[in-house]
Design an enzyme around this catalytic site. Structure first.
Site: not given
Length: 713
Positions: A325, A401, A403, A408, A430, A451
């Protein structure tokens, strides 16, 4: 005349299109009436005319059909539409068969009906500007070119040559048009158009269209030509494979092309009109026009952007996390000229993230779509690093980073102090609520969810999530940032899963629930495909990782428990949990999930699914399965609207199509409701709820929201 001006001077009749009160020219009813009046004036002045010039007073030449008028059409209006389009064509034919030269001065873009108007001319002069676009995009709106576009493009390029421009809506620049023979002359700027037109008129006092010449032949041959016939024999099957029978426009267009090529020109025009009249009043056309034109343009125009006088133009943006990502976001930024700092825990991992951009660009270089110099310039904009200090003075830092709330929070506290004055911080989560993540921020009003969807280089949608403390300026800056990446922003309010992940979850978990009910896995997958989803729900779960779904489930249980409640997992969630925890089937990246992925071979459904879940004799109806997959998502979208997670229909429709692959033929998750008819949708949802559970229940407040937000045309 209110939409055009007619002037006759020195033997030149000039029709200047200038629709009052509109930024563009359209084929509205007033224009149709005015065109008829202008043509009658031309006939009256015929003896004094030696040439006709078609011009525009707008910055573009002509925009095409009046789509707002189209949205108001009912099935009973088909005959009237047929008469109106036939009258427009009659006026076109009158101008092009007078024997005198007609020249179109193309000062700007001409799409759809605008390009069809340009095709009236015997000679087309265009400004040599790569930003100008010509073509027939009607298929993308669920329509077909019906103002002679199909008939003329087929006769200009041939049955095979015209297909990309009609069936695939391929657009082209003035230079490309010149090479195709669709434009005959280019000039440096708009001021040179008229002189070029007059010079051609002087040199060609007698003019006719190619198809009106006695020796005319369709390029490449008619459908009876053996080579053409061979290709056309398989074309409907290939088309059906792409459309799955859900999009009538390409099928109608192909039929009009082939049938029209076997008859005389005027009969071909009539065939084209009949197909358009039938199509333009159909639900699919309205659904697609609503979303792919009106909703998409609303977002592009900033309809969901809070009012803020400034305009954010990102120059330096940091990314935390160089995985798939983060690497994808780095590429998206660098390809749009933004200096990017790509940070990970080690230099090697950061370099690997940059290597993703090298891989993507190398593919373009190898295909001749990008120069080696441009590739190096793009890669030079990405600075991979393991040092947090390199993020200093970034105007925006995007955290991408894993989930995990604690992780975070830690990277947020490390990086946020390094932001430039006035900068803001974003999380690419997300599912995790932004308000909770913002607790780690020293300035929660400058903390926002951004997102991205994977793969970032291909997915156009970006979901902007407003936390409880996020201020309007930060949302506006995020909106500008997304548009600077040439992506589509939607704005939603904070909640678990926000909008797209929440609704996407209902699709995949409904599919998993079907499997758990004993329905064969191939049937479940086929139901998704036949409903119009890009892939079946089980295949999607594999791609996104079953293990991730279980991680989210565990996190949700923990969060709800911390709030003093108990989370009740759905049947689909429980089945996915079994797949991971009992059978160690974690998804494609882990080697296998619902599917097996043999090295160098084609994937296939895991044979054990049949033994573990399939129940012989289980009754199922394909229509029920298709409806379950679509209605479940639509109901959840309506719930988001009622809860204030969504605040507009356009964000819901565009987000559902571009973010989670909701079928384009529906116009999006809310347009699916409105296109079906609210009463009919609610009745069907009630039937599904009685058979398949509370996921389909539409509560009174949700019904109220559906009615409140219904578009009015």
């Amino acid at each position: 005349m209110k939409t055009l001006r007619y002037e006759l001077a020195d033997g030149i009749a000039t029709l200047t299109f200038d629709e009052q009160g509109s930024p563009v020219n359209t084929m509205c009813l007033q224009w149709q009436e005015d065109l008829g009046a202008a043509v009658q004036q031309v006939l009256q002045d015929k003896d004094a005319i030696r040439g006709i010039v078609l011009a525009s007073a707008k910055s573009t030449f002509f925009a095409g059909a009046d789509l707002k008028g189209t949205m108001r059409l009912q099935p009973a209006d088909a005959q009237q539409v047929f008469r109106e389009i036939e009258q427009v064509k009659k006026n076109f034919r009158t101008l092009e068969t007078l024997g005198m030269p007609v020249v179109a001065c193309l000062n700007g873009t001409a799409l759809g009906g605008g390009w069809e108007l340009a095709l009236v001319a015997h000679h087309r002069v265009a400004v040599d500007d790569a930003k100008i676009q010509f073509g027939l995009p009607e298929i993308t709106l669920g329509l077909i070119p019906g103002a002679s576009g199909i008939t003329k493009m087929t006769r200009l390029l041939g049955l095979l040559g015209a297909q990309p421009y009609i069936l695939e809506s391929k657009l082209f620049s003035p230079r490309e048009a010149l090479s195709l023979g669709l434009v005959q002359e280019l000039v440096p700027d708009a001021s040179a158009l008229r002189a070029a037109a007059l010079a051609w008129i002087d040199a060609n006092p007698q003019s006719q269209q190619p198809w009106d010449a006695k020796d005319y032949r369709i390029p490449g041959g008619t459908p009876s030509n053996p080579k053409i016939a061979g290709m056309l024999s398989v074309a409907p099957a290939v088309l059906k494979q792409k459309t799955r029978g859900l999009y009538p426009a390409p099928e109608y267009a192909l039929a009009a092309m082939v049938e029209g090529a076997q008859v005389d020109f005027d009969t071909a025009l009539r065939i084209e009109s009949r197909y358009l009249a039938k199509l333009i009043v159909s639900p699919v056309a309205k659904n697609m026009i609503n979303t792919f034109f009106f909703d998409l343009n609303a977002i592009k125009a900033g309809a969901s952007r809070p009012k803020w006088d400034g305009r954010f133009k990102p120059k330096k943006v940091g990314i935390l996390g160089a995985g798939m990502m983060g690497g994808g976001i780095a590429y998206a930024q660098a390809s749009r000229g933004i200096a990017t700092v790509l940070k990970d825990v080690s230099q090697a991992k950061a370099e690997a993230g940059k290597a993703y951009s090298a891989k993507l660009t190398q593919g373009r270089v190898d295909k001749g779509r990008m120069s080696a110099q441009d590739q190096q310039a793009l890669l030079a904009r990405i600075t991979p690093t393991e040092s947090t200090q390199d993020l200093r003075d970034c105007e925006l830092i995007v955290e991408a980073v894993f989930e995990n709330r604690e992780l975070k929070a830690r990277v947020t506290m490390e990086a946020e102090p390094l932001l430039a004055a006035g900068g803001f911080f974003a999380s690419n989560t997300s599912t995790l609520p932004i308000t909770g993540l913002a607790k780690a921020s020293a300035r929660p009003e400058k903390f926002v969810g951004i997102h991205f969807f994977s793969p970032v280089d291909k997915m156009k949608l970006v979901e902007i999530i407003r936390g409880q403390a996020t201020d309007d300026e930060t949302i506006a800056r995020a909106y500008d940032y997304v548009q600077a990446l040439d992506k589509i922003p939607i704005v939603v309010n904070d909640s678990r899963g926000f909008f797209t992940s929440r609704v996407f979850g209902t699709f995949v978990m409904e599919g998993a629930a079907m499997l758990g009910e004993g329905i064969p896995a191939p049937v479940v997958e086929q139901a998704g495909l036949q409903a119009g989803m890009p892939v079946g729900p089980l295949a999607v779960l594999d791609e996104t990782a079953l293990s991730l779904s279980v991680h989210v489930l565990d996190q949700t249980r923990a969060d709800v428990r911390a709030e003093g409640g108990t989370y009740i997992a759905s049947p689909g969630e429980l089945l996915v949990e079994r797949m991971v925890k009992e059978f160690d089937r974690n998804g494609r990246a882990a080697g296998g999930g619902f599917y097996e992925y043999p090295a160098g071979g084609k994937k296939f459904l895991w044979p054990e699914l049949k033994t573990l879940f399939e129940q012989p004799g289980t009754a199922w109806e394909l229509q029920d399965l298709k409806d379950r997959l679509l209605y479940r998502q639509a109901v959840e979208t309506a719930r988001c609207l009622a809860e204030g997670v969504l605040t507009s229909v356009h964000d819901a429709n565009v987000g559902s199509i571009f973010g989670i692959g909701f079928p384009g033929w529906t116009g999006g998750a809310l347009q699916f409701i409105y296109g079906t008819g609210i009463a009919a949708f609610l009745h069907r949802a009630e039937v599904l709820a009685a058979k398949y559970g509370p996921g389909f229940v539409v509560a009174p407040q949700v019904k109220d929201a559906i009615r409140k937000f219904e578009p009015r045309w």
